[in-house]
Design an enzyme around this catalytic site. Structure first.
Site, mmCIF file in Angstrom:
data_model
loop_
_atom_site.group_PDB
_atom_site.id
_atom_site.type_symbol
_atom_site.label_atom_id
_atom_site.label_comp_id
_atom_site.label_asym_id
_atom_site.label_seq_id
_atom_site.Cartn_x
_atom_site.Cartn_y
_atom_site.Cartn_z
ATOM 1 N N ASP A 1 3.770 10.495 -7.230
ATOM 2 C CA ASP A 1 3.906 9.095 -7.671
ATOM 3 C C ASP A 1 2.542 8.400 -7.621
ATOM 4 O O ASP A 1 1.846 8.476 -6.600
ATOM 5 C CB ASP A 1 4.907 8.385 -6.740
ATOM 6 C CG ASP A 1 5.413 7.068 -7.309
ATOM 7 O OD1 ASP A 1 4.635 6.368 -7.980
ATOM 8 O OD2 ASP A 1 6.576 6.720 -7.061
ATOM 9 N N HIS B 1 2.099 5.005 -8.455
ATOM 10 C CA HIS B 1 2.219 3.549 -8.358
ATOM 11 C C HIS B 1 1.691 3.061 -7.007
ATOM 12 O O HIS B 1 2.199 3.481 -5.968
ATOM 13 C CB HIS B 1 3.679 3.128 -8.538
ATOM 14 C CG HIS B 1 4.215 3.479 -9.884
ATOM 15 N ND1 HIS B 1 4.782 4.698 -10.158
ATOM 16 C CD2 HIS B 1 4.241 2.780 -11.046
ATOM 17 C CE1 HIS B 1 5.154 4.734 -11.429
ATOM 18 N NE2 HIS B 1 4.827 3.579 -12.003
ATOM 19 N N SER C 1 10.859 9.884 -6.521
ATOM 20 C CA SER C 1 10.154 9.577 -5.266
ATOM 21 C C SER C 1 11.122 9.336 -4.121
ATOM 22 O O SER C 1 10.790 9.573 -2.954
ATOM 23 C CB SER C 1 9.263 8.351 -5.433
ATOM 24 O OG SER C 1 8.317 8.611 -6.433
HETATM 25 CO CO1 B1M Z 1 5.302 3.116 -14.109
HETATM 26 N N1 B1M Z 1 7.254 3.220 -14.007
HETATM 27 N N2 B1M Z 1 5.250 4.945 -14.745
HETATM 28 N N3 B1M Z 1 3.408 2.810 -14.275
HETATM 29 N N4 B1M Z 1 5.639 1.295 -13.800
HETATM 30 C C1 B1M Z 1 7.958 2.077 -13.439
HETATM 31 C C2 B1M Z 1 8.171 2.244 -11.928
HETATM 32 C C3 B1M Z 1 9.331 2.084 -14.254
HETATM 33 C C4 B1M Z 1 10.524 1.461 -13.512
HETATM 34 C C5 B1M Z 1 9.089 1.392 -15.616
HETATM 35 C C6 B1M Z 1 10.313 1.407 -16.495
HETATM 36 O O1 B1M Z 1 10.658 2.399 -17.060
HETATM 37 N N5 B1M Z 1 10.989 0.292 -16.614
HETATM 38 C C7 B1M Z 1 9.493 3.601 -14.502
HETATM 39 C C8 B1M Z 1 10.242 4.389 -13.412
HETATM 40 C C9 B1M Z 1 11.527 4.981 -13.933
HETATM 41 C C10 B1M Z 1 12.250 5.672 -12.839
HETATM 42 O O2 B1M Z 1 11.850 6.688 -12.303
HETATM 43 N N6 B1M Z 1 13.360 5.057 -12.513
HETATM 44 C C11 B1M Z 1 8.055 4.050 -14.617
HETATM 45 C C12 B1M Z 1 7.636 5.239 -15.274
HETATM 46 C C13 B1M Z 1 8.708 6.009 -16.011
HETATM 47 C C14 B1M Z 1 6.298 5.675 -15.268
HETATM 48 C C15 B1M Z 1 5.726 6.972 -15.878
HETATM 49 C C16 B1M Z 1 6.590 8.241 -15.712
HETATM 50 C C17 B1M Z 1 5.416 6.674 -17.377
HETATM 51 C C18 B1M Z 1 4.901 7.830 -18.168
HETATM 52 O O3 B1M Z 1 3.875 8.394 -17.872
HETATM 53 N N7 B1M Z 1 5.661 8.154 -19.170
HETATM 54 C C19 B1M Z 1 4.388 7.100 -15.136
HETATM 55 C C20 B1M Z 1 4.582 7.832 -13.792
HETATM 56 C C21 B1M Z 1 3.348 8.451 -13.280
HETATM 57 C C22 B1M Z 1 3.573 9.009 -11.867
HETATM 58 O O4 B1M Z 1 3.775 8.252 -10.928
HETATM 59 N N8 B1M Z 1 3.536 10.315 -11.735
HETATM 60 C C23 B1M Z 1 4.083 5.647 -14.855
HETATM 61 C C24 B1M Z 1 2.798 5.128 -14.783
HETATM 62 C C25 B1M Z 1 2.502 3.791 -14.561
HETATM 63 C C26 B1M Z 1 1.097 3.196 -14.671
HETATM 64 C C27 B1M Z 1 0.013 4.149 -14.149
HETATM 65 C C28 B1M Z 1 0.831 2.895 -16.130
HETATM 66 C C29 B1M Z 1 1.270 1.845 -13.877
HETATM 67 C C30 B1M Z 1 0.941 1.979 -12.366
HETATM 68 C C31 B1M Z 1 -0.443 1.499 -12.013
HETATM 69 C C32 B1M Z 1 -0.641 1.448 -10.522
HETATM 70 O O5 B1M Z 1 0.268 1.269 -9.707
HETATM 71 N N9 B1M Z 1 -1.889 1.606 -10.142
HETATM 72 C C33 B1M Z 1 2.790 1.625 -13.974
HETATM 73 C C34 B1M Z 1 3.415 0.368 -13.718
HETATM 74 C C35 B1M Z 1 2.492 -0.821 -13.522
HETATM 75 C C36 B1M Z 1 4.838 0.219 -13.659
HETATM 76 C C37 B1M Z 1 5.677 -1.083 -13.539
HETATM 77 C C38 B1M Z 1 5.672 -1.756 -14.896
HETATM 78 C C39 B1M Z 1 5.247 -2.082 -12.471
HETATM 79 C C40 B1M Z 1 5.093 -1.525 -11.057
HETATM 80 C C41 B1M Z 1 4.389 -2.538 -10.161
HETATM 81 O O6 B1M Z 1 3.204 -2.406 -9.909
HETATM 82 N N10 B1M Z 1 5.094 -3.595 -9.725
HETATM 83 C C42 B1M Z 1 7.093 -0.473 -13.164
HETATM 84 C C43 B1M Z 1 8.258 -1.316 -13.620
HETATM 85 C C44 B1M Z 1 8.658 -2.341 -12.590
HETATM 86 O O7 B1M Z 1 8.628 -2.083 -11.395
HETATM 87 N N11 B1M Z 1 9.048 -3.486 -13.037
HETATM 88 C C45 B1M Z 1 6.975 0.929 -13.569
HETATM 89 C C46 B1M Z 1 4.518 -4.661 -8.904
HETATM 90 C C47 B1M Z 1 4.530 -4.272 -7.409
HETATM 91 C C48 B1M Z 1 3.949 -5.376 -6.553
HETATM 92 O O8 B1M Z 1 5.888 -4.080 -7.056
HETATM 93 O O9 B1M Z 1 5.513 -1.647 -6.425
HETATM 94 O O10 B1M Z 1 7.863 -2.618 -6.571
HETATM 95 P P1 B1M Z 1 6.411 -2.799 -6.269
HETATM 96 O O11 B1M Z 1 6.266 -3.223 -4.741
HETATM 97 C C49 B1M Z 1 7.082 -4.213 -4.147
HETATM 98 C C50 B1M Z 1 8.304 -3.656 -3.412
HETATM 99 O O12 B1M Z 1 8.868 -2.529 -4.055
HETATM 100 C C51 B1M Z 1 7.805 -3.413 -2.015
HETATM 101 O O13 B1M Z 1 6.834 -4.445 -1.824
HETATM 102 C C52 B1M Z 1 6.263 -4.865 -3.070
HETATM 103 C C53 B1M Z 1 6.392 -6.366 -3.232
HETATM 104 O O14 B1M Z 1 6.044 -7.106 -2.143
HETATM 105 N N12 B1M Z 1 7.194 -2.159 -1.625
HETATM 106 C C54 B1M Z 1 7.133 -1.803 -0.316
HETATM 107 C C55 B1M Z 1 6.597 -1.195 -2.353
HETATM 108 N N13 B1M Z 1 6.174 -0.228 -1.566
HETATM 109 C C56 B1M Z 1 6.479 -0.567 -0.310
HETATM 110 C C57 B1M Z 1 6.239 0.095 0.905
HETATM 111 C C58 B1M Z 1 6.681 -0.516 2.062
HETATM 112 C C59 B1M Z 1 7.313 -1.751 2.044
HETATM 113 C C60 B1M Z 1 7.564 -2.410 0.845
HETATM 114 O O15 B1M Z 1 6.505 0.010 3.266
HETATM 115 C C61 B1M Z 1 5.766 1.186 3.424
#
Ligand code: B1M
Length: 213
Positions: A98, A100, A151
């Site tokens: 992963d 992200h 993940s």
């Molecule tokens: Co990706 N991606 N992505 N992506 N991406 C998602 C996660 C996805 C839901 C988008 C979608 O389809 N709607 C989807 C996942 C589908 C699934 O498995 N259910 C997806 C996909 C499919 C993919 C790829 C497979 C796409 C492809 O290549 N075809 C690929 C995967 C690559 C891989 O990981 N092997 C991929 C790639 C990418 C980018 C590289 C382009 C980029 C990431 C850049 C980066 O992180 N440096 C990206 C992004 C930006 C997203 C979305 C749009 C946004 C994620 C984000 O940063 N959110 C995402 C859709 C979405 O979530 N709306 C998506 C903002 C962030 C602050 O929130 O990380 O949730 P989040 O963290 C939150 C909480 O979750 C929590 O606290 C934070 C807030 O306070 N939290 C924790 C997180 N970790 C924690 C740990 C803790 C405590 C709390 O304690 C240890």
């Protein structure tokens, strides 16, 4: 467009033109964390929705991620700090497979601004690396982040590997792929120590404070 809509649209459009003056304006009304959790996260959710509908390609999502990262690093110095004493050392990792890391890095900022020493192991971290780092660093807890559905399963096997290595410090898990129920029914039974689920970074701080009490 309102200020809040503009902030969301920088993330959706993946553009930084005008971002900093608008972040400054937002700081007059909101705390740094409110700006992140409000309009910027709303923009990220919209990016996820559009990506799901094939209206954005990965390269565009990467640009959005860049804007989010730039915003978080601009806002970081404005976040509340409470550095009275070191409360504990926590390893943080995005699990194997992963990439992200925006959420994990936000967790790092919040925890390190609140007295925790963080060792951020980065992305795609295999269990062996976490075990090695745990032994080197003698950490008090381990934080795992993951956004992909696969993940969540990776966290189950990471917990098993940690248990098999004799590690039982608390594990905190978070990320959009997880739920409290999955944590309780699938990860917790595979580990000998405590496993807690954090829904966001502030929840992560509350849980860390309870775990280290
Ligand atoms: Co990706 N991606 N992505 N992506 N991406 C998602 C996660 C996805 C839901 C988008 C979608 O389809 N709607 C989807 C996942 C589908 C699934 O498995 N259910 C997806 C996909 C499919 C993919 C790829 C497979 C796409 C492809 O290549 N075809 C690929 C995967 C690559 C891989 O990981 N092997 C991929 C790639 C990418 C980018 C590289 C382009 C980029 C990431 C850049 C980066 O992180 N440096 C990206 C992004 C930006 C997203 C979305 C749009 C946004 C994620 C984000 O940063 N959110 C995402 C859709 C979405 O979530 N709306 C998506 C903002 C962030 C602050 O929130 O990380 O949730 P989040 O963290 C939150 C909480 O979750 C929590 O606290 C934070 C807030 O306070 N939290 C924790 C997180 N970790 C924690 C740990 C803790 C405590 C709390 O304690 C240890």
């Amino acid at each position: 467009m309102s200020l809040e809509e503009r902030l969301g649209s920088y993330v959706v459009e993946g553009t930084k033109e005008g971002l900093i003056p608008d972040l400054d304006e937002a700081l007059q009304k909101y705390s740094a964390l409110e700006v992140i959790n409000g309009p910027l996260m709303a923009g990220m959710s919209e990016v996820g929705r559009l990506f799901n509908k094939n209206e954005l390609i990965v390269a565009e999502v990467l640009q959005s991620a860049e804007v989010m990262k730039a915003s978080v690093s601009y806002l970081e110095p404005f976040m509340e700090k409470n550095e009275s004493s070191v409360k504990g050392k926590i390893l943080l990792a995005t699990v194997k497979g992963d990439v992200h890391d925006i959420g994990k890095n936000l967790v790092e900022i919040i925890l390190s601004n609140n007295g925790y020493q963080i060792v951020n192991l980065g992305i795609k971290v295999p269990p062996e690396r976490i075990i090695e780092a745990y032994r080197e660093e003698k950490a008090d807890a381990i934080g795992l982040s993951g956004l992909l559905v696969k993940s969540a399963q990776q966290m189950v096997s990471t917990a098993q590997d940690l248990r098999n290595a004799g590690i039982d410090v608390p594990i905190m898990v978070g990320g959009a792929a997880l739920t409290r129920k999955f944590t309780k029914t699938r990860i917790r039974p595979e580990y000998n120590g405590m496993v807690v689920y954090a829904k966001d970074a502030m929840d992560g701080l509350d849980l860390a404070n309870k775990l280290m009490d």
